[in-house]
Write an enzyme that holds these catalytic residues in place. Structure first.
Site, PDB file in Angstrom:
ATOM      1  N   GLN A 131       0.813  -1.213   0.000  1.00  0.00           N
ATOM      2  CA  GLN A 131       0.000   0.000   0.000  1.00  0.00           C
ATOM      3  C   GLN A 131       0.848   1.265   0.000  1.00  0.00           C
ATOM      4  OE1 GLN A 131      -1.584  -1.096   4.045  1.00  0.00           O
ATOM      5  NE2 GLN A 131      -1.536   1.121   4.373  1.00  0.00           N
ATOM      6  N   ASN A 139      -0.788  -9.359   4.785  1.00  0.00           N
ATOM      7  CA  ASN A 139      -0.672  -7.929   5.024  1.00  0.00           C
ATOM      8  C   ASN A 139      -0.491  -7.210   3.694  1.00  0.00           C
ATOM      9  OD1 ASN A 139      -0.488  -5.510   6.396  1.00  0.00           O
ATOM     10  ND2 ASN A 139       1.236  -6.113   7.678  1.00  0.00           N
TER      11      ASN A 139
END
Length: 346
Positions: free
Chosen positions: A144, A310
């Site tokens: 991200q 994750n």
């Protein structure tokens, strides 16, 4: 229920037991060098540059403090997990959380919460272990970057998983479409959001496009698609289900069926520098990070864990994953993992 034959069985043994992770860490080769040399080597490895000498000196002091903590933790031992000098080593934990989390805890009006069915296996026993990566229902770990849109990555991973399970094809979907277009409700791009609200947006719009067609940029942008409808979506979902809160057994039942979006409290240096093993660190229930539970299992010593995908890149943790202790004494689970799980339906 995941199959366990041939090469899949070998892969399952290596991943679910975690035996693959114990290769020498890069940072271990630098131990014994002066801290300034370690910092220089670290900068080269991660391509880090600084604006000026003053900024480099400030970052070096943060790096030094972090590395000393990591070294001390690993020397002390006694824990089933290790810490690693990763690409976040020149950040304070406050700086790290500000850019790498982004889950906004839901309020009572956050969504039309739909309860999970009491049974998903028609009376069959829940498998002892599950790993949806083995079944090809999990895309490679994504990153991200410095955008607090973990909620989008969590929702997308769960949606990618159920599409593969139901339709047989794994398609990497667009987080950026959510970041840019899902902005009229409680989701606010890099400023945070909720997985349930992402699911609602996708349902109302009629689906989501592929990552290839709407690639990730890591910042808030202008929506490149119709915000209210998607006439030609790559993947659709029919709804979403909220797992009963504060029940690891209910979460296990859900994860046995498909990848599940979960929220956790990812505060603390032990989470920032997690390098492998079953994480048993101290953490609270101030949920701030959206991730995806893609399996569960049990270590050879009997320690139960969740396998969690994750969105901090493959350099963090176990190639981008963390195994978190399962069936702890607290009803909300370790780091609050059982507080607000949900998953899409297709």
């Amino acid at each position: 229920m995941p199959s366990m034959f041939g090469s899949k069985f070998i892969y399952l043994i290596l991943t679910v037991t975690g035996l693959w992770q114990y290769s020498p860490a890069w940072s271990a080769s630098l131990q014994g060098l002066p801290m300034s040399k370690r910092h220089d080597q670290w900068m080269v490895r991660y391509g880090r540059t600084y604006a000026n000498r003053a900024e480099k000196e400030r970052r070096f002091e943060i790096f030094k403090t972090n590395v000393e903590y990591i070294d001390s933790f690993n020397r002390e031992g006694g824990k089933p997990y290790k810490l690693e000098v990763n690409g976040f080593a020149d950040l304070t934990n406050e700086e790290f959380r500000a850019s790498r989390t982004g889950y906004n805890k839901p309020g009572i009006s956050s969504g039309d919460r739909i309860p999970m069915e009491p049974a998903l296996f028609n009376g069959n026993a829940t498998p002892a272990s599950v790993d949806w990566r083995v079944e090809g229902a999990v895309t490679p770990v994504k990153d991200q970057g410095n955008c607090g849109c973990c909620w989008a990555f969590s929702a997308v991973a769960a949606m990618e998983g159920i599409h593969k399970i139901k339709n047989g094809t794994l398609i990497s979907l667009s987080e950026q479409e959510l970041v840019d277009c899902d902005v009229d409700g409680l989701d606010h791009g890099c400023e945070g959001g909720l997985m349930d609200d992402a699911f609602k947006f996708i349902i109302n719009k009629g689906g989501l496009t592929t990552e290839a067609d709407y690639p990730y940029t890591g910042d808030d942008g202008v929506c490149h698609m119709n915000q209210t409808s998607n006439p030609n979506p790559a993947v659709t979902i029919t709804g979403f289900i909220d797992v009963p809160a504060n029940s690891e057994s209910a979460l296990q039942l859900a994860v046995a069926s498909q990848p599940v979006s979960v929220a956790i409290d990812a505060e603390g240096y032990n989470f920032q520098f997690y390098g492998g093993g079953v994480f048993t660190g101290s953490c609270g229930t101030i949920l701030n990070h959206g991730v995806t539970a893609v399996g569960y299992g049990t270590e050879l010593d009997g320690t139960k864990y969740w396998m969690v995908k994750n969105s901090w890149g493959t350099d963090w943790g176990e190639d981008g994953y963390i195994r978190m202790e399962r069936d702890v004494s607290r009803q909300e689970g370790l780091c609050g993992i059982a507080m607000f799980p949900s998953y899409p339906t297709a």
